[in-house]
Enzyme design. Structure first.
Site, PDB file in Angstrom:
ATOM      1  N   CYS A 168       0.840  -1.204   0.000  1.00 29.18           N
ATOM      2  CA  CYS A 168       0.000   0.000   0.000  1.00 29.18           C
ATOM      3  C   CYS A 168       0.872   1.250   0.000  1.00 29.18           C
ATOM      4  O   CYS A 168       1.341   1.692   1.056  1.00 29.18           O
ATOM      5  CB  CYS A 168      -0.942  -0.024   1.198  1.00 29.18           C
ATOM      6  SG  CYS A 168      -2.099   1.358   1.210  1.00 29.18           S
ATOM      7  N   CYS A 171      -0.507   4.217   1.931  1.00 26.38           N
ATOM      8  CA  CYS A 171      -0.433   4.045   3.383  1.00 26.38           C
ATOM      9  C   CYS A 171       0.989   4.253   3.898  1.00 26.38           C
ATOM     10  O   CYS A 171       1.198   4.836   4.954  1.00 26.38           O
ATOM     11  CB  CYS A 171      -0.859   2.633   3.784  1.00 26.38           C
ATOM     12  SG  CYS A 171      -2.362   2.075   3.004  1.00 26.38           S
ATOM     13  N   ASP A 172       1.963   3.717   3.176  1.00 27.94           N
ATOM     14  CA  ASP A 172       3.315   3.625   3.736  1.00 27.94           C
ATOM     15  C   ASP A 172       4.344   4.549   3.096  1.00 27.94           C
ATOM     16  O   ASP A 172       5.434   4.744   3.644  1.00 27.94           O
ATOM     17  CB  ASP A 172       3.824   2.169   3.597  1.00 27.94           C
ATOM     18  CG  ASP A 172       2.992   1.201   4.425  1.00 27.94           C
ATOM     19  OD1 ASP A 172       2.368   1.654   5.403  1.00 27.94           O
ATOM     20  OD2 ASP A 172       2.961   0.007   4.090  1.00 27.94           O
TER      21      ASP A 172
HETATM   22  C1  LIG Z   1       0.086  -3.743   4.584  1.00 19.79           C
HETATM   23  C2  LIG Z   1      -1.081  -2.790   4.539  1.00 19.79           C
HETATM   24  C3  LIG Z   1      -0.946  -1.565   5.161  1.00 19.79           C
HETATM   25  C4  LIG Z   1      -2.024  -0.679   5.148  1.00 19.79           C
HETATM   26  N1  LIG Z   1      -1.864   0.532   5.766  1.00 19.79           N
HETATM   27  C5  LIG Z   1      -2.890   1.405   5.797  1.00 19.79           C
HETATM   28  C6  LIG Z   1      -2.754   2.672   6.437  1.00 19.79           C
HETATM   29  O1  LIG Z   1      -1.692   3.010   6.967  1.00 19.79           O
HETATM   30  N2  LIG Z   1      -3.847   3.495   6.428  1.00 19.79           N
HETATM   31  C7  LIG Z   1      -5.034   3.155   5.827  1.00 19.79           C
HETATM   32  O2  LIG Z   1      -5.995   3.931   5.885  1.00 19.79           O
HETATM   33  N3  LIG Z   1      -5.169   1.961   5.192  1.00 19.79           N
HETATM   34  C8  LIG Z   1      -4.140   1.092   5.159  1.00 19.79           C
HETATM   35  N4  LIG Z   1      -4.283  -0.107   4.483  1.00 19.79           N
HETATM   36  C9  LIG Z   1      -5.568  -0.407   3.840  1.00 19.79           C
HETATM   37  C10 LIG Z   1      -6.579  -0.830   4.920  1.00 19.79           C
HETATM   38  O3  LIG Z   1      -5.991  -1.834   5.711  1.00 19.79           O
HETATM   39  C11 LIG Z   1      -7.862  -1.340   4.284  1.00 19.79           C
HETATM   40  O4  LIG Z   1      -8.396  -0.360   3.423  1.00 19.79           O
HETATM   41  C12 LIG Z   1      -8.904  -1.652   5.373  1.00 19.79           C
HETATM   42  O5  LIG Z   1      -8.370  -2.552   6.319  1.00 19.79           O
HETATM   43  C13 LIG Z   1     -10.166  -2.247   4.759  1.00 19.79           C
HETATM   44  O6  LIG Z   1     -11.029  -2.543   5.801  1.00 19.79           O
HETATM   45  P1  LIG Z   1     -12.256  -3.549   5.663  1.00 19.79           P
HETATM   46  O7  LIG Z   1     -12.999  -3.392   6.946  1.00 19.79           O
HETATM   47  O8  LIG Z   1     -12.964  -3.330   4.422  1.00 19.79           O
HETATM   48  O9  LIG Z   1     -11.680  -5.012   5.589  1.00 19.79           O
HETATM   49  P2  LIG Z   1     -10.331  -5.767   5.952  1.00 19.79           P
HETATM   50  O10 LIG Z   1      -9.386  -4.954   6.736  1.00 19.79           O
HETATM   51  O11 LIG Z   1      -9.862  -6.348   4.689  1.00 19.79           O
HETATM   52  O12 LIG Z   1     -10.841  -6.913   6.956  1.00 19.79           O
HETATM   53  C14 LIG Z   1     -11.830  -7.809   6.647  1.00 19.79           C
HETATM   54  C15 LIG Z   1     -11.640  -9.032   7.522  1.00 19.79           C
HETATM   55  O13 LIG Z   1     -12.883  -9.695   7.716  1.00 19.79           O
HETATM   56  C16 LIG Z   1     -12.649 -11.056   7.977  1.00 19.79           C
HETATM   57  N5  LIG Z   1     -13.409 -11.907   7.050  1.00 19.79           N
HETATM   58  C17 LIG Z   1     -13.233 -12.005   5.685  1.00 19.79           C
HETATM   59  N6  LIG Z   1     -14.078 -12.934   5.177  1.00 19.79           N
HETATM   60  C18 LIG Z   1     -14.789 -13.416   6.213  1.00 19.79           C
HETATM   61  C19 LIG Z   1     -15.795 -14.393   6.325  1.00 19.79           C
HETATM   62  N7  LIG Z   1     -16.250 -15.055   5.253  1.00 19.79           N
HETATM   63  N8  LIG Z   1     -16.301 -14.660   7.550  1.00 19.79           N
HETATM   64  C20 LIG Z   1     -15.865 -13.990   8.649  1.00 19.79           C
HETATM   65  N9  LIG Z   1     -14.896 -13.052   8.595  1.00 19.79           N
HETATM   66  C21 LIG Z   1     -14.369 -12.772   7.408  1.00 19.79           C
HETATM   67  C22 LIG Z   1     -11.166 -11.313   7.756  1.00 19.79           C
HETATM   68  O14 LIG Z   1     -10.511 -11.317   9.004  1.00 19.79           O
HETATM   69  C23 LIG Z   1     -10.761 -10.126   6.914  1.00 19.79           C
HETATM   70  O15 LIG Z   1      -9.404  -9.867   6.971  1.00 19.79           O
HETATM   71  C24 LIG Z   1      -3.233  -1.026   4.492  1.00 19.79           C
HETATM   72  C25 LIG Z   1      -3.346  -2.267   3.869  1.00 19.79           C
HETATM   73  C26 LIG Z   1      -2.302  -3.157   3.889  1.00 19.79           C
HETATM   74  C27 LIG Z   1      -2.454  -4.491   3.222  1.00 19.79           C
END
Ligand SMILES: Cc1cc2nc3c(=O)[nH]c(=O)nc-3n(C[C@H](O)[C@H](O)[C@H](O)COP(=O)(O)OP(=O)(O)OC[C@H]3O[C@@H](n4cnc5c(N)ncnc54)[C@H](O)[C@@H]3O)c2cc1C
Length: 348
Positions: A168, A171-172
């Site tokens: 990302c 992000c980083d």
């Molecule tokens: C390395 C990295 C660094 C990042 N740094 C930043 C940052 O500094 N700032 C920023 O704003 N964004 C950052 N991001 C982006 C950010 O992490 C994402 O945009 C955000 O986490 C998305 O949130 P979400 O709630 O949609 O889902 P996610 O964070 O993707 O989480 C969803 C979670 O739900 C659970 N899940 C999935 N399927 C199922 C299922 N079928 N049943 C039950 N549970 C399930 C799993 O645990 C899954 O990981 C980064 C991403 C990465 C990969």
């Protein structure tokens, strides 16, 4: 009795939805995912993508500072003792997510540590099935299962995650270790150009590594890469190995040629993947409308409605554009409000 609302997912979108749904007295039941080796390898353990990261410098409300006492007082003792020591650099990804989870629990969210593996939307109440084979019913459903970044699958990539390897750039990219240093971006699409362009604000040079002799990006984006004096495209190259050591993390990259040239080593302090994301929506195939790239389709502008009435989507599972913690939390809040209003309108 069916639940009024079930939330699937445990990133910022899921917890924000849970906080709002719980405060609206909907008594949400949230599935946070299972703790399994399969989920560890896929990067989908409970708490989501941000839990794989270290410093989070762009989530509003968490400036650099010592949050130790706050964390000690906010997080349940048993879970707090499992967390890595606080590094005095503002909130880390895992800390932020633990705080969100705790906030959702404080308002009465019931949390199940299991994966939802199947859904039945053929009638209401909806039915969800977990990996343990248990079934639950709900009048409304919020899907916030997120996405996962695609990696090349090299052991060195795994070794240097958070030590120079990142999926990302937004992000980083601004972290001190990448300032005025050469950086590598792998990919050749629009995102790779956008991320290279963004990183070029901080880097001394950005090497874009692309396996072909032409970018996959749209013409206008490809021109942007070509016109940027700080972006150097490494044509016909694939990554053989990320070079580094325990102390400095990433120090360079070794590239092979797809055009019969000799291998090439480049010095670099950062290695950014821009080879796409995979939304965690496989269990929804055929049950709800997905986009071509398998993201859940939002059917109405500025609403979290999906093709199934009563099912709402939030976060990266539906958003392949912004992909930030704060936008995920924002759409999580929207999904809970949409669900609450929909339930009220239906008298459920
Ligand atoms: C390395 C990295 C660094 C990042 N740094 C930043 C940052 O500094 N700032 C920023 O704003 N964004 C950052 N991001 C982006 C950010 O992490 C994402 O945009 C955000 O986490 C998305 O949130 P979400 O709630 O949609 O889902 P996610 O964070 O993707 O989480 C969803 C979670 O739900 C659970 N899940 C999935 N399927 C199922 C299922 N079928 N049943 C039950 N549970 C399930 C799993 O645990 C899954 O990981 C980064 C991403 C990465 C990969």
């Amino acid at each position: 009795m069916p639940e009024r609302v079930i939330i699937i997912g445990s990133g910022p979108a899921g917890w924000a939805a849970a906080i709002y749904a719980a405060r609206a007295a909907l008594e949400p039941l949230l599935f946070e995912g299972a703790i399994t080796e399969e989920n560890r390898l896929a990067g989908t353990l409970p708490l989501g993508q941000l839990a794989l990261s270290t410093e989070v410098e762009n989530y509003p409300g968490f400036p650099v500072g010592d949050l130790e006492a706050y964390l000690d007082s906010a997080i349940e003792k048993g879970r707090r003792s499992m967390m890595a020591p606080h590094n005095k650099e503002g909130a880390s990804g895992p800390e932020l997510l633990e705080l969100m989870r705790q906030q959702a629990a404080n308002f009465g969210t019931r949390i199940v540590t299991d994966d939802v593996t199947d859904v039945d939307f053929s009638g209401r109440p909806f039915r969800v099935t977990t990996s343990e084979g248990k079934q639950h019913e709900a009048q409304a459903l919020i899907v916030a299962t997120g996405a996962r970044a695609n990696y090349l699958g090299l052991p060195s990539e795994e070794k240097y995650k958070n030590q120079g390897v990142s999926a990302c750039a937004v992000c980083d990219g601004a972290l001190p270790r990448f300032r005025n240093r050469p950086l590598v971006v792998v990919g050749g699409g629009d995102s790779a150009v956008e991320e290279s362009d963004y990183l070029s604000k901080f880097a001394s040079v950005v090497y874009m590594v692309h396996r072909r002799d032409e970018l996959r990006a749209s013409k206008i984006m490809a021109k942007r890469a070509m016109d940027n004096p700080k972006i150097e495209i490494q044509w016909n190259r694939v990554v053989d190995e990320i070079l580094g050591n325990d102390q400095d993390g990433v120090t360079g990259v070794r590239l092979n040629s797809t055009a019969g040239e000799d291998p090439l080593e480049l010095e670099a302090s950062g290695f950014f993947l821009s080879i796409g994301h995979t939304p965690n929506t496989a269990f929804l195939e055929g049950k709800i409308e997905l986009t071509e790239k398998k993201y859940i389709k939002w059917t109405t502008p500025w609403r979290t409605y999906t093709s199934v009435e009563g099912v709402f989507a939030a976060g990266d599972a539906a958003d392949d554009y912004y992909r930030q913690a704060v936008t995920a939390a924002g759409t999580g809040c929207m999904a809970a409000l949409d669900a609450e209003r929909w339930l009220a309108a239906k008298g459920l």
